[in-house]
Write an enzyme that holds these catalytic residues in place. Structure first.
Site, short mmCIF file in Angstrom:
data_model
loop_
_atom_site.label_atom_id
_atom_site.label_comp_id
_atom_site.label_asym_id
_atom_site.label_seq_id
_atom_site.Cartn_x
_atom_site.Cartn_y
_atom_site.Cartn_z
N CYS A 82 41.35 43.66 55.58
CA CYS A 82 41.10 42.37 56.19
C CYS A 82 42.13 41.36 55.67
CB CYS A 82 39.69 41.92 55.84
SG CYS A 82 39.32 40.27 56.40
N TYR A 101 31.69 43.87 46.70
CA TYR A 101 30.68 43.87 47.76
C TYR A 101 29.42 43.23 47.18
CZ TYR A 101 33.57 46.80 50.83
OH TYR A 101 34.56 47.29 51.65
N SER A 155 39.17 31.15 46.39
CA SER A 155 40.52 31.52 46.85
C SER A 155 40.47 31.71 48.36
CB SER A 155 41.02 32.76 46.12
OG SER A 155 41.28 32.45 44.77
N HIS A 215 35.71 34.75 50.74
CA HIS A 215 35.03 35.90 51.36
C HIS A 215 33.85 36.42 50.54
CE1 HIS A 215 38.61 35.83 53.77
NE2 HIS A 215 38.13 36.73 54.57
N THR A 270 35.11 28.50 41.82
CA THR A 270 36.52 28.68 42.20
C THR A 270 36.57 29.45 43.51
OG1 THR A 270 37.02 28.88 39.87
CG2 THR A 270 38.74 29.53 41.41
C1 LIG Z 1 35.73 40.59 56.16
C2 LIG Z 1 35.86 41.13 54.76
C3 LIG Z 1 36.66 42.26 54.53
C4 LIG Z 1 36.81 42.77 53.25
N1 LIG Z 1 37.60 43.87 53.05
C5 LIG Z 1 37.78 44.35 51.80
C6 LIG Z 1 38.63 45.47 51.55
O1 LIG Z 1 39.22 46.06 52.46
N2 LIG Z 1 38.75 45.91 50.27
C7 LIG Z 1 38.11 45.30 49.23
O2 LIG Z 1 38.27 45.74 48.08
N3 LIG Z 1 37.31 44.25 49.44
C8 LIG Z 1 37.13 43.76 50.69
N4 LIG Z 1 36.31 42.68 50.89
C9 LIG Z 1 35.63 42.09 49.73
C10 LIG Z 1 36.55 41.10 49.05
O3 LIG Z 1 37.51 41.79 48.27
C11 LIG Z 1 35.73 40.20 48.13
O4 LIG Z 1 34.80 39.49 48.89
C12 LIG Z 1 36.65 39.25 47.36
O5 LIG Z 1 35.97 38.79 46.22
C13 LIG Z 1 37.08 38.10 48.23
O6 LIG Z 1 38.05 37.31 47.63
P1 LIG Z 1 38.27 35.84 48.14
O7 LIG Z 1 39.27 35.21 47.27
O8 LIG Z 1 38.49 35.83 49.61
O9 LIG Z 1 36.81 35.27 47.91
P2 LIG Z 1 36.20 33.99 47.16
O10 LIG Z 1 34.89 33.80 47.82
O11 LIG Z 1 37.15 32.85 47.14
O12 LIG Z 1 36.01 34.52 45.68
C14 LIG Z 1 35.19 35.63 45.34
C15 LIG Z 1 34.71 35.51 43.89
O13 LIG Z 1 35.83 35.45 43.00
C16 LIG Z 1 35.87 34.19 42.34
N5 LIG Z 1 37.26 33.73 42.37
C17 LIG Z 1 37.99 33.41 43.47
N6 LIG Z 1 39.24 33.07 43.11
C18 LIG Z 1 39.30 33.17 41.77
C19 LIG Z 1 40.33 32.95 40.83
N7 LIG Z 1 41.54 32.54 41.23
N8 LIG Z 1 40.07 33.12 39.52
C20 LIG Z 1 38.85 33.52 39.13
N9 LIG Z 1 37.82 33.77 39.97
C21 LIG Z 1 38.05 33.59 41.29
C22 LIG Z 1 34.96 33.29 43.13
O14 LIG Z 1 34.45 32.24 42.34
C23 LIG Z 1 33.91 34.26 43.60
O15 LIG Z 1 32.99 34.53 42.57
C24 LIG Z 1 36.14 42.15 52.17
C25 LIG Z 1 35.35 41.04 52.40
C26 LIG Z 1 35.20 40.52 53.68
C27 LIG Z 1 34.31 39.33 53.91
#
Ligand SMILES: Cc1cc2nc3c(=O)[nH]c(=O)nc-3n(C[C@H](O)[C@H](O)[C@H](O)COP(=O)(O)OP(=O)(O)OC[C@H]3O[C@@H](n4cnc5c(N)ncnc54)[C@H](O)[C@@H]3O)c2cc1C
Ligand SMILES: *[C@@H]1O[C@H](CO)[C@@H](O)[C@H](O)[C@H]1NC(C)=O
Ligand SMILES: *[C@@H]1O[C@H](CO)[C@@H](O)[C@H](O)[C@H]1NC(C)=O
Ligand SMILES: *[C@@H]1O[C@H](CO)[C@@H](O)[C@H](O)[C@H]1NC(C)=O
Ligand SMILES: *[C@@H]1O[C@H](CO)[C@@H](O)[C@H](O)[C@H]1NC(C)=O
Ligand SMILES: *[C@@H]1O[C@H](CO)[C@@H](O)[C@H](O)[C@H]1NC(C)=O
Ligand SMILES: *[C@@H]1O[C@H](CO)[C@@H](O)[C@H](O)[C@H]1NC(C)=O
Ligand SMILES: *[C@@H]1O[C@H](CO)[C@@H](O)[C@H](O)[C@H]1NC(C)=O
Length: 534
Positions: free
Chosen positions: A171, A475, A106, A109, A104
């Site tokens: 971010c 992280y 979203s 990141h 999955t």
């Molecule tokens: C540039 C950058 C800045 C960041 N800054 C912060 C910050 O300020 N504070 C902080 O706390 N974190 C921060 N992060 C970390 C970030 O919170 C995590 O990487 C988070 O998991 C990213 O969510 P996403 O939906 O973008 O990622 P994705 O890669 O889409 O998902 C991350 C994980 O969650 C799962 N997932 C996604 N959507 C769902 C859903 N709807 N239901 C169930 N599971 C799901 C995915 O399968 C994967 O295992 C940062 C990361 C990056 C790369």
């Protein structure tokens, strides 16, 4: 279940579910063709390699180029649902073609690319089209679909009110789905805690393809999804969030210090101050090093002390004058502005007149490849330890490195460690996020950057939390263990990383997982394991 949210269409509940174990029986049938056949009713939202936009859809939300190489495994298909019912179809078809994994995504990141890379045949469920946000300013709540980003949420809140906010991150391109699943912190954490501390309800599609809200999923599962990490319990479609109050005027100050300005002593002294400050004040540090910060051919790391105060500049300066005068923050380092504008300043590292629309950009600013690790510090480090960090920041072997030092205390230590799966509460002075980034994709250069971050992590061992050495699940770091190493059982193996991320809460997460997903349908390298197959 109740379907009170405007975000959930009412068309979903009429899919006939096969008895649960069917997909296990049928698991030998994993031909992609048969699978795509099963999905024919939702073909309009499916991209397979025969569709010309397959690669642009795949790449659009890949934030870390480390996982976008030609040799990186690619999904059999990408499903981009616009209705929850399409998620249900995807789950049921994957079940009947049992050896397909679902990842999955979203915002994409995940630091290890787990939302879009698997080393088994897999599909991506990309929630990019499920991103509506509805703000209720009367009740101070919002329903936010998982595919929305932190920046989109900030923007929508600002459209309605300048005195409401949500405690999310720095971010703007981070997806709400992953962010909230793993805890989610930002500069409001000392006042309002984490994102998960402000979740009131959620819609989730489980491994049976059934949709639940808080009431029908039960408090155990509702507990687990608020910080137990993404990709283990189901697909969270939308979250009901409690919005928090911020004053009309907040103050943001940035003071950059080099070694000549006494940066090393200031970091040392900061350790005794930051977690005890007024909870309206966040005073964090970003340490920047690597080749990118050299000046005139010489290494020149900087420490940026960033304060966000929920109040006016005069009050902030008087607090700092009493508690941390050495830092020497003055009015010219500070900007008085609204909370939403302060978020833009934090994003840019300095005052800017960018339009709020920059918050809507779904692409991360940091293009390139990166790797992260995290630590928790429970006792101030000795001065020599900080000198050792500084030496490492001078390295010219790496392109760019940032140590993000995040003060705890305030609200963070008023929430018990068992209230949500996120256990790092009282007793932690601060968190460190170690980040290294590079551009050149060659193997040699990647290895050099990975070695750098592993070396500093090793160096830090004596100064950080122990038994377990704690880590932040958002992280994501596969160096601390995966479910399948050394041929041991998944559960034994998982407890190594599991206790680091979740401490004692890991056992409860395993219990919930075993109950709600007994066949381990939602799985990845660091998903919560089941106790034993039924
Ligand atoms: C540039 C950058 C800045 C960041 N800054 C912060 C910050 O300020 N504070 C902080 O706390 N974190 C921060 N992060 C970390 C970030 O919170 C995590 O990487 C988070 O998991 C990213 O969510 P996403 O939906 O973008 O990622 P994705 O890669 O889409 O998902 C991350 C994980 O969650 C799962 N997932 C996604 N959507 C769902 C859903 N709807 N239901 C169930 N599971 C799901 C995915 O399968 C994967 O295992 C940062 C990361 C990056 C790369
Ligand atoms: C991809 O191609 C198939 C076969 O032509 C088609 O049915 C499907 O609708 C296409 N997907 C999209 C998103 O256009
Ligand atoms: C939200 O506010 C409305 C009035 O604007 C009220 O009728 C309703 O009960 C509130 N809902 C909740 C959950 O508080
Ligand atoms: C460091 O950056 C400079 C230019 O900013 C470049 O000339 C040099 O090659 C870089 N060094 C390394 C080791 O990457
Ligand atoms: C800090 O306090 C001292 C003594 O109370 C005062 O002299 C000084 O001007 C103050 N500095 C600032 C920046 O407010
Ligand atoms: C402080 O330093 C950071 C990183 O070196 C830089 O991006 C930022 O623009 C600087 N800010 C100010 C206000 O000098
Ligand atoms: C603000 O925007 C204008 C026009 O885009 C630009 O010329 C100016 O330099 C900007 N100021 C700052 C502080 O970014
Ligand atoms: C990447 O680094 C290698 C050396 O490891 C070099 O040969 C190559 O030209 C570099 N590529 C780019 C695009 O800079």
């Amino acid at each position: 279940m109740k379907l009170s949210s405007p975000l959930i269409p009412l068309t979903l509940s009429f899919i006939l579910l096969s008895p649960y174990p069917l997909w296990v029986v049928a698991s030998s049938n994993n031909k992609p063709q048969a699978f795509l056949q099963c999905l024919s009713s939702i073909s309009k939202v499916i991209y397979s390699p025969i569709n010309s936009s397959y690669f642009s859809v795949l790449d659009f939300s890949i934030q870390n180029l480390r996982f976008s190489k030609p040799e990186t495994p690619k999904p059999i298909a990408i499903i981009t649902p616009i209705h929850v019912s399409q998620i249900q179809v995807a789950i049921i078809c994957s079940r009947t073609h049992g050896s397909l994994q679902i990842r999955t995504r979203s915002g994409g990141h995940d630091f290890e690319g787990l939302s879009y890379v698997a080393h088994h045949p897999f599909i991506i469920l990309d929630l990019i089209n499920l991103r509506s946000i509805s703000i209720d300013v009367k009740n101070n709540t919002a329903w936010v679909q998982s595919g929305a980003t932190v920046g989109e949420l900030y923007y929508k809140i600002a459209e309605k009110s300048r005195s409401l906010a949500f405690p999310a991150g720095v971010c703007p391109s981070v997806g709400i789905g992953g962010f909230v699943s793993g805890g989610g912190y930002g500069y409001l954490l000392r006042k309002y805690g984490l994102a998960v501390d402000n979740v009131l309800d959620a819609y989730l599609v489980d491994a049976n393809g059934e949709v639940h809200d808080r009431e029908s999923m039960g408090e155990d599962l509702f507990w687990a999804i608020r910080g137990g990490g993404g990709g283990s319990f189901g697909i969270v479609v939308a979250w009901k969030l409690r919005l928090v109050l911020v004053p009309e005027t907040v103050t943001i100050c940035i003071s950059n210090k080099t070694v000549k300005d006494g940066a090393i002593d200031l970091i040392y002294e900061w350790q005794y101050v930051a977690d005890k400050l007024d909870e309206n004040l966040y005073l964090g540090i970003l340490l920047n090093g690597g080749n990118i910060s050299s000046e005139g051919g010489k290494p020149n790391p900087t420490a940026s002390f960033i304060s966000l105060f929920l109040g006016k500049a005069n009050k902030l300066l008087s607090i700092l004058n009493k508690t941390f005068p050495q830092l020497g923050v003055t009015k010219k380092d500070c900007t008085q502005t609204s909370w939403i504008e302060s978020a833009l300043i934090v994003i840019n590292g300095s005052p800017t007149n960018n339009s709020l629309r920059t918050l809507l950009n779904r692409k991360s600013q940091s293009v390139g490849s990166f790797k992260i690790k995290s630590d928790y510090v429970q006792q101030p480090m000795p001065l020599d330890a900080i000198k050792g960090i500084w030496e490492r920041l001078k390295s010219q072997d790496v392109k760019a490195t940032t140590l993000d030092i995040v003060p705890y205390g305030g609200k963070m230590c008023k929430i018990f460690d068992f209230e949500t799966p996120f256990p790092h509460r009282a007793g932690n002075l601060y968190m460190i996020g170690y980040l290294v980034g590079w551009e050149n994709q060659s193997k040699e250069i990647e290895e050099r950057h990975l070695s750098w971050i592993r070396e500093i992590y090793n160096y830090m061992t004596p100064f950080v939390s122990k038994f377990p050495r704690a880590a932040y699940v958002n992280y994501r770091d596969l160096d601390i263990g995966t479910n399948t190493e050394y041929g041991k059982t998944s559960h034994d193996q998982a407890s190594i990383w599991g206790f680091k991320y979740f401490d004692k809460n890991f056992n409860r997460l395993v219990h919930v997982k075993t109950k709600v997903d007994p066949y381990d349908f939602f799985r990845h390298e660091q998903s919560i394991p089941i106790l034993s197959p039924p």
